[in-house]
Enzyme design. Structure first.
Site, PDB file in Angstrom:
ATOM      1  N   ASN A 395       6.231  -0.149   1.682  1.00 15.11           N
ATOM      2  CA  ASN A 395       5.310  -0.946   2.483  1.00 15.11           C
ATOM      3  C   ASN A 395       5.937  -2.281   2.893  1.00 15.11           C
ATOM      4  OD1 ASN A 395       3.007  -2.467   3.455  1.00 15.11           O
ATOM      5  ND2 ASN A 395       1.727  -0.934   2.487  1.00 15.11           N
ATOM      6  N   ASP A 396       5.994  -3.223   1.970  1.00 19.93           N
ATOM      7  CA  ASP A 396       6.444  -4.570   2.309  1.00 19.93           C
ATOM      8  C   ASP A 396       7.876  -4.602   2.836  1.00 19.93           C
ATOM      9  OD1 ASP A 396       3.990  -5.705   1.370  1.00 19.93           O
ATOM     10  OD2 ASP A 396       4.726  -5.415  -0.668  1.00 19.93           O
ATOM     11  N   VAL A 397       8.727  -3.685   2.380  1.00 15.42           N
ATOM     12  CA  VAL A 397      10.149  -3.721   2.766  1.00 15.42           C
ATOM     13  C   VAL A 397      10.384  -3.231   4.184  1.00 15.42           C
ATOM     14  CG1 VAL A 397      10.913  -3.490   0.387  1.00 15.42           C
ATOM     15  CG2 VAL A 397      10.604  -1.434   1.780  1.00 15.42           C
ATOM     16  N   SER A 436       2.067  -6.312  -2.477  1.00 17.17           N
ATOM     17  CA  SER A 436       1.875  -7.753  -2.310  1.00 17.17           C
ATOM     18  C   SER A 436       0.538  -8.078  -1.660  1.00 17.17           C
ATOM     19  CB  SER A 436       2.999  -8.325  -1.443  1.00 17.17           C
ATOM     20  OG  SER A 436       2.890  -7.848  -0.120  1.00 17.17           O
TER      21      SER A 436
END
Length: 471
Positions: A395-397, A436
């Site tokens: 997700n965040d990456v 996050s």
């Protein structure tokens, strides 16, 4: 005399094996043999220690017999438990296990210091000071790693924060440091023992308080930091005990952990102080209302057929792949694509997963060849010429907000350029946010389609769809 010489030689041998083993761990191809080599070094160091004890017993010190028996029992219990649990642990629980084992290392260093500080035997202020510093670092690593384990295992689901928390933590640390100074000054007198008890209590509490406010998305960096702490604590206690093997092993682990922590913080475009003290996640969801577009869903079969007839595919694995334990099915799918002439590569972000190198370990377990696995810096420029990017549980990456949205908490973090591929498919259980809590704008792009479902089930369907084409 001969035993002392043998002890020195064994320490040198163990240290050399530690360093050589760590060097081999730097490559996935040789990592397993590196672990074995380092393990042999540890066995040599432990065996030499027992040899010295047996020599003292032979010289007439019979009181050591009970200690030897207890040490052998501890070794048997610890080795047996680790062998049993290590064989049973699921890949999804590997980060938790690493956090716990790392904490045990710090706890062992603190225990050695506790024994030394609780005795009446004198020592130079330098040796006592080094012992106290090692005890502080080891204690913080112990309780901090336990909290990290609880966060990774879902026992603690949210950061624990309150007003003035940094001031409280600062007071606890300062008080603990002053108690440590008192332990050195009053060592060997009754009040010194009381100060030592309060010192260890303060150090253990500080480890808890230091880790509680840190968000779960930062746990990979925290685990790496506590790994460095454990190595440093072991090295300091080795100096206090004049044990070369402990000193060198501790320094190697401490320096490697420090370097890894710095690299991971850099990969997130954040300083270590920002990771530890910024309360990352307080702005979670910021800017979500400004996201334009809508999520489009795609069928697993359609996505598989599209990849089957593509020229190039880059796969980005994330923690969701580990949760679904779908790495074997993923590699089966990859082999089908390769047999059809598709160029398939894997892209790994430095902080993907829940511990350093988590995705590399996951893919190695499935037997994925190392030559098709690439780090972020080596593959990021390839996305713009890639037909399909397949994101599984990450997700965040891959969140483009890190490049464009200055209000986002992850702004500035280097990401994998999945959004630049001609087509992006994201395998995801639902429309929830990442670890996050930040909204991912990639999912709303025109070239992105969501394939909803458990990764194991989705990949099974993809494999079958490709097989049916050749039937």
């Amino acid at each position: 005399m001969y035993v002392q010489h043998l002890m020195g030689l064994s320490g040198l041998l163990a240290a050399g094996l530690f360093i050589f083993g760590l060097k081999r761990m730097s490559s996935p191809v040789t990592a397993l043999s590196g672990i074995v080599v380092a393990g042999v070094g540890m066995v040599a160091a432990v065996a030499a220690s027992f040899l010295v004890v047996f020599d003292l017993m032979h010289a007439g010190n019979d009181r050591l017999g009970v200690n030897v028996a207890l040490a052998l029992v501890a070794l048997a219990v610890g080795a047996g438990w680790a062998w049993w649990k290590g064989g049973k642990v699921a890949m999804t629980a590997m980060p938790q296990m690493v956090a716990l084992y790392n904490g045990m290392g710090g706890g062992a260093a603190a225990s050695i210091a506790a024994v030394a500080l609780s005795g009446d035997a004198g020592g130079s202020p330098l040796i006592l000071g080094v012992t106290v510093i090692g005890a502080l670092i080891g204690s913080v690593s112990l309780t901090g790693s336990v909290i990290a384990w609880a966060k990774l295992d879902g026992k603690i689901n949210h950061p624990w924060r309150f007003g003035g928390q940094r001031i409280v933590n600062g007071v606890i640390f300062a008080a603990t440091a002053l108690l440590g100074v008192g332990v050195v000054i009053f060592h060997g007198v009754p009040s010194g023992l009381s100060l030592a008890i309060l010192f260890f209590f303060g150090a253990l509490v500080f480890g808890v308080m230091m880790t509680l406010p840190i968000g779960g998305a930062d746990m990979p960096v925290v685990i790496s930091l506590y790994n460095a702490f454990t190595g440093l604590a072991v090295g300091l206690e080795g100096f206090a005990l004049q044990n070369p093997a402990l000193m060198i092993a501790g320094m190697v682990v401490g320096s490697a952990g420090t370097l890894l922590t710095a690299l991971m913080a850099k990969a997130m475009n954040r300083s270590l102080s920002n990771v530890l003290f910024s309360n990352f996640g307080d702005l979670s969801g910021a800017g979500a209302a400004d996201v334009k577009g809508e999520m489009k869903s795609a069928d697993a079969s359609d996505a598989a057929i599209n990849m089957r007839y593509a020229s190039s595919v880059i796969i980005i694995p994330g923690y969701g792949l580990a949760v679904a334990q779908a790495q074997q099915k993923l590699y089966e799918f990859v082999k089908l694509l390769q047999a059809a002439g598709v160029d398939v590569k894997f892209a790994i972000h430095p902080v993907a997963g829940r511990m350093p190198g988590h995705m590399n370990v996951l893919l190695a377990e499935a037997g994925v060849p190392y030559d098709i696995i690439f780090d972020m810096d080596d593959i990021n420029a390839d996305f713009v010429n890639t037909d399909v990017a397949l994101v599984i549980g990450a997700n965040d990456v891959v969140n483009p907000s890190a490049r464009t949205d200055k209000s986002s908490p992850i702004y500035g973090m280097p990401i994998l350029n999945a959004d630049q591929a001609h087509q992006v498919y994201v395998i995801k259980r639902g429309q929830g946010k990442g670890y996050s809590g930040v909204e991912n704008t990639l999912f709303y792009r025109q070239n992105c389609s969501m394939v909803y479902g458990d990764a194991q089930a989705v990949l099974t369907q993809m494999v079958q769809s490709v097989k049916d084409l050749g039937a």
